[in-house]
Design a protein around this motif. Sequence first.
Motif, PDB file in Angstrom:
ATOM      1  N   SER A 112       0.882  -1.251   0.036  1.00  0.00           N
ATOM      2  CA  SER A 112      -0.022   0.145   0.047  1.00  0.00           C
ATOM      3  C   SER A 112       0.890   1.420  -0.104  1.00  0.00           C
ATOM      4  CB  SER A 112      -1.034   0.010   1.137  1.00  0.00           C
ATOM      5  OG  SER A 112      -1.664   1.270   1.202  1.00  0.00           O
ATOM      6  N   ALA A 113       1.855   1.155   0.800  1.00  0.00           N
ATOM      7  CA  ALA A 113       2.714   2.413   0.970  1.00  0.00           C
ATOM      8  C   ALA A 113       3.501   2.462  -0.417  1.00  0.00           C
ATOM      9  CB  ALA A 113       3.843   2.223   2.050  1.00  0.00           C
ATOM     10  N   ALA A 114       3.983   1.566  -1.055  1.00  0.00           N
ATOM     11  CA  ALA A 114       4.683   1.696  -2.402  1.00  0.00           C
ATOM     12  C   ALA A 114       3.514   2.027  -3.443  1.00  0.00           C
ATOM     13  CB  ALA A 114       5.306   0.085  -2.840  1.00  0.00           C
ATOM     14  N   SER A 115       2.184   1.688  -3.385  1.00  0.00           N
ATOM     15  CA  SER A 115       1.362   2.139  -4.508  1.00  0.00           C
ATOM     16  C   SER A 115       1.209   3.428  -4.192  1.00  0.00           C
ATOM     17  CB  SER A 115       0.373   1.343  -4.150  1.00  0.00           C
ATOM     18  OG  SER A 115      -0.410   1.525  -3.166  1.00  0.00           O
ATOM     19  N   ALA A 116       1.312   4.177  -2.909  1.00  0.00           N
ATOM     20  CA  ALA A 116       1.044   5.584  -2.755  1.00  0.00           C
ATOM     21  C   ALA A 116       2.254   6.474  -3.095  1.00  0.00           C
ATOM     22  CB  ALA A 116       0.822   5.726  -1.270  1.00  0.00           C
ATOM     23  N   VAL A 117       3.592   5.997  -3.393  1.00  0.00           N
ATOM     24  CA  VAL A 117       4.758   6.704  -3.682  1.00  0.00           C
ATOM     25  C   VAL A 117       4.288   7.083  -5.085  1.00  0.00           C
ATOM     26  CG1 VAL A 117       6.956   6.725  -4.338  1.00  0.00           C
ATOM     27  CG2 VAL A 117       6.028   5.586  -2.365  1.00  0.00           C
ATOM     28  N   ARG A 118       4.746   8.602  -5.346  1.00  0.00           N
ATOM     29  CA  ARG A 118       4.510   9.178  -6.696  1.00  0.00           C
ATOM     30  C   ARG A 118       5.762   9.528  -7.449  1.00  0.00           C
ATOM     31  NH1 ARG A 118       1.172  14.507  -5.423  1.00  0.00           N
ATOM     32  NH2 ARG A 118       2.131  14.500  -3.396  1.00  0.00           N
ATOM     33  N   GLU A 119       5.774   9.487  -8.680  1.00  0.00           N
ATOM     34  CA  GLU A 119       7.116   9.625  -9.365  1.00  0.00           C
ATOM     35  C   GLU A 119       7.626  10.993  -9.358  1.00  0.00           C
ATOM     36  OE1 GLU A 119       5.807   8.517 -13.524  1.00  0.00           O
ATOM     37  OE2 GLU A 119       5.946   6.467 -12.916  1.00  0.00           O
ATOM     38  N   LEU A 120       8.972  10.986  -9.637  1.00  0.00           N
ATOM     39  CA  LEU A 120       9.660  12.374  -9.740  1.00  0.00           C
ATOM     40  C   LEU A 120       8.861  12.943 -10.794  1.00  0.00           C
ATOM     41  CD1 LEU A 120      13.161  11.292  -9.072  1.00  0.00           C
ATOM     42  CD2 LEU A 120      11.447  11.930  -7.367  1.00  0.00           C
ATOM     43  N   THR A 194      26.959  20.607 -34.283  1.00  0.00           N
ATOM     44  CA  THR A 194      26.342  21.609 -35.021  1.00  0.00           C
ATOM     45  C   THR A 194      24.974  21.305 -35.077  1.00  0.00           C
ATOM     46  OG1 THR A 194      26.413  20.094 -37.151  1.00  0.00           O
ATOM     47  CG2 THR A 194      28.234  21.728 -36.805  1.00  0.00           C
ATOM     48  N   GLY A 195      24.609  20.403 -34.154  1.00  0.00           N
ATOM     49  CA  GLY A 195      23.100  20.221 -33.956  1.00  0.00           C
ATOM     50  C   GLY A 195      22.478  21.341 -32.997  1.00  0.00           C
ATOM     51  N   VAL A 196      21.073  21.321 -33.118  1.00  0.00           N
ATOM     52  CA  VAL A 196      20.389  22.410 -32.339  1.00  0.00           C
ATOM     53  C   VAL A 196      19.370  21.697 -31.353  1.00  0.00           C
ATOM     54  CG1 VAL A 196      18.756  24.204 -32.365  1.00  0.00           C
ATOM     55  CG2 VAL A 196      20.423  24.105 -34.013  1.00  0.00           C
ATOM     56  N   ILE A 197      19.329  21.933 -30.158  1.00  0.00           N
ATOM     57  CA  ILE A 197      18.774  21.191 -29.129  1.00  0.00           C
ATOM     58  C   ILE A 197      17.356  21.619 -29.224  1.00  0.00           C
ATOM     59  CG2 ILE A 197      18.384  20.739 -26.751  1.00  0.00           C
ATOM     60  CD1 ILE A 197      21.395  20.800 -26.174  1.00  0.00           C
ATOM     61  N   ASP A 198      16.219  20.913 -29.201  1.00  0.00           N
ATOM     62  CA  ASP A 198      14.927  21.437 -29.137  1.00  0.00           C
ATOM     63  C   ASP A 198      14.322  21.307 -27.787  1.00  0.00           C
ATOM     64  OD1 ASP A 198      12.442  21.903 -30.939  1.00  0.00           O
ATOM     65  OD2 ASP A 198      11.593  20.186 -29.736  1.00  0.00           O
ATOM     66  N   HIS A 199      14.435  20.300 -27.247  1.00  0.00           N
ATOM     67  CA  HIS A 199      13.947  20.191 -25.876  1.00  0.00           C
ATOM     68  C   HIS A 199      14.800  19.148 -24.980  1.00  0.00           C
ATOM     69  CE1 HIS A 199      11.945  16.862 -28.005  1.00  0.00           C
ATOM     70  NE2 HIS A 199      11.927  16.125 -26.884  1.00  0.00           N
ATOM     71  N   LEU A 200      14.546  18.914 -24.000  1.00  0.00           N
ATOM     72  CA  LEU A 200      15.227  18.107 -22.898  1.00  0.00           C
ATOM     73  C   LEU A 200      14.369  16.808 -22.276  1.00  0.00           C
ATOM     74  CD1 LEU A 200      17.103  20.381 -20.538  1.00  0.00           C
ATOM     75  CD2 LEU A 200      18.005  19.326 -22.653  1.00  0.00           C
ATOM     76  N   ASP A 201      14.672  15.781 -22.498  1.00  0.00           N
ATOM     77  CA  ASP A 201      14.160  14.576 -21.596  1.00  0.00           C
ATOM     78  C   ASP A 201      14.736  14.081 -20.487  1.00  0.00           C
ATOM     79  OD1 ASP A 201      11.907  14.516 -23.540  1.00  0.00           O
ATOM     80  OD2 ASP A 201      12.645  12.875 -24.631  1.00  0.00           O
ATOM     81  N   LEU A 202      14.034  13.599 -19.432  1.00  0.00           N
ATOM     82  CA  LEU A 202      14.485  13.002 -18.137  1.00  0.00           C
ATOM     83  C   LEU A 202      14.164  11.690 -18.006  1.00  0.00           C
ATOM     84  CD1 LEU A 202      16.081  13.589 -15.452  1.00  0.00           C
ATOM     85  CD2 LEU A 202      14.008  14.136 -14.517  1.00  0.00           C
ATOM     86  N   ARG A 203      15.166  11.103 -17.683  1.00  0.00           N
ATOM     87  CA  ARG A 203      14.915   9.425 -17.472  1.00  0.00           C
ATOM     88  C   ARG A 203      15.532   9.363 -15.844  1.00  0.00           C
ATOM     89  NH1 ARG A 203      18.432   6.491 -20.040  1.00  0.00           N
ATOM     90  NH2 ARG A 203      17.114   4.418 -19.809  1.00  0.00           N
ATOM     91  N   GLY A 204      14.608   8.865 -14.943  1.00  0.00           N
ATOM     92  CA  GLY A 204      14.806   8.559 -13.625  1.00  0.00           C
ATOM     93  C   GLY A 204      14.535   7.389 -12.883  1.00  0.00           C
ATOM     94  N   PRO A 205      14.530   7.212 -11.686  1.00  0.00           N
ATOM     95  CA  PRO A 205      14.237   5.849 -11.070  1.00  0.00           C
ATOM     96  C   PRO A 205      12.800   5.710 -11.010  1.00  0.00           C
ATOM     97  CG  PRO A 205      14.615   7.707  -9.438  1.00  0.00           C
ATOM     98  CD  PRO A 205      15.240   8.281 -10.715  1.00  0.00           C
ATOM     99  N   ASP A 206      12.503   4.367 -10.834  1.00  0.00           N
ATOM    100  CA  ASP A 206      11.010   3.730 -10.556  1.00  0.00           C
ATOM    101  C   ASP A 206      10.599   4.224  -9.316  1.00  0.00           C
ATOM    102  OD1 ASP A 206       9.129   1.362 -10.358  1.00  0.00           O
ATOM    103  OD2 ASP A 206       9.098   2.157 -12.214  1.00  0.00           O
ATOM    104  N   VAL A 207       9.399   4.316  -9.193  1.00  0.00           N
ATOM    105  CA  VAL A 207       8.821   4.821  -7.756  1.00  0.00           C
ATOM    106  C   VAL A 207       9.116   3.224  -6.722  1.00  0.00           C
ATOM    107  CG1 VAL A 207       6.737   5.788  -8.640  1.00  0.00           C
ATOM    108  CG2 VAL A 207       6.624   3.529  -8.481  1.00  0.00           C
ATOM    109  N   THR A 208       9.464   2.180  -7.044  1.00  0.00           N
ATOM    110  CA  THR A 208       9.780   1.030  -6.300  1.00  0.00           C
ATOM    111  C   THR A 208      11.319   1.221  -5.953  1.00  0.00           C
ATOM    112  OG1 THR A 208      10.576  -0.415  -8.225  1.00  0.00           O
ATOM    113  CG2 THR A 208       8.392  -0.493  -7.829  1.00  0.00           C
ATOM    114  N   ASP A 209      11.954   2.065  -6.393  1.00  0.00           N
ATOM    115  CA  ASP A 209      13.304   2.341  -5.956  1.00  0.00           C
ATOM    116  C   ASP A 209      13.269   3.460  -4.500  1.00  0.00           C
ATOM    117  OD1 ASP A 209      14.542   1.050  -7.945  1.00  0.00           O
ATOM    118  OD2 ASP A 209      14.691   2.546  -9.002  1.00  0.00           O
TER     119      ASP A 209
END
Length: 302
Positions: A112-120, A194-209
């Motif tokens: 229940s506690a793990a399911s209540a954890v929200r992602e970053l 010479t590339g141009v950045i359009d946006h950033l993506d973030l990859r992070g830990p899972d809620v189970t961590d």
Amino acid sequence: MIAAFVVAIVALMLSWVPIINNGAAFLALVALVLGIVGLVNAARKGRPGKGMAVAAVVISVVSLVVVVTTQIAYGRVLDEFVEELDSASTSQLEGAASADATADAAADEDESAASAVRELAVVESAFGQNTYDPTTWWYVVIVENPNAEHVFPLAGLDVEAIGADGTILDSGSTYVDVLPGRVALTGSFMSVGTGVIDHLDLRGPDVTDALHKPGAGSFTVTDVAAATDEWSTTVGGNLSGSFVDEQSLVKVVVVARNAQGQIIDADFSFVDRLPPGVQARFEVNFMTALPADTTYEVYPAL
């Protein structure tokens, strides 16, 4: 007479032994019959041995009494032993059931506690080319841990620079303990070319961590001030924390915003040592002279 006496004596000796005294009872009956027959013969025919016959009868009766008494006593002991064994087995089963129930309850609570954890969550991100070297780009991503009692220990956070066509131009990795609240990730992309950045993506830990860690501690930043010369801007201040243990190599990220609130730059430095209840000085140097109306936000992290 002698036979009756001998059989009676054997019956008496065996009448005390558990299980075997069942046979002793039979021998006692045989001795009793032989003794009575001997008494009758002695009385009618005047044969000798009357005393031995009487002794055989008496000993036989005593043997029967002993057999009955010991059988009752042994039966009670056996019943008590069986009751204790049943009670112990029942207790063990109840204990095992209770332990299983406790384990199930704990597992349900953890689930229940793990399911209540929200992602970053990404609050804001920004990037730009460095003025002193246009081939390199700076970036900053502000991340929020919305869980008041959970920590993401040594979380691997990967920031990816994405081009307009979806190509990953470069990436940067950071490993920090993400405490409740906000943390800022910053660094440089060196391989965009010479590339141009359009946006950033973030990859992070899972809620189970996430680890349930109430009262993990937090930082306090005071006396933030900036000093600018012709070539650079230095932002300094004091850092303290509510941690029980001494912290080392605390990363301090400073985010710079213009008068309109837009992020225009970010950089970082480290505080080597932060003992409990002690303030430590930090300074972050920007390799450009930032405008006088620039505001600064400080994000410490472990």
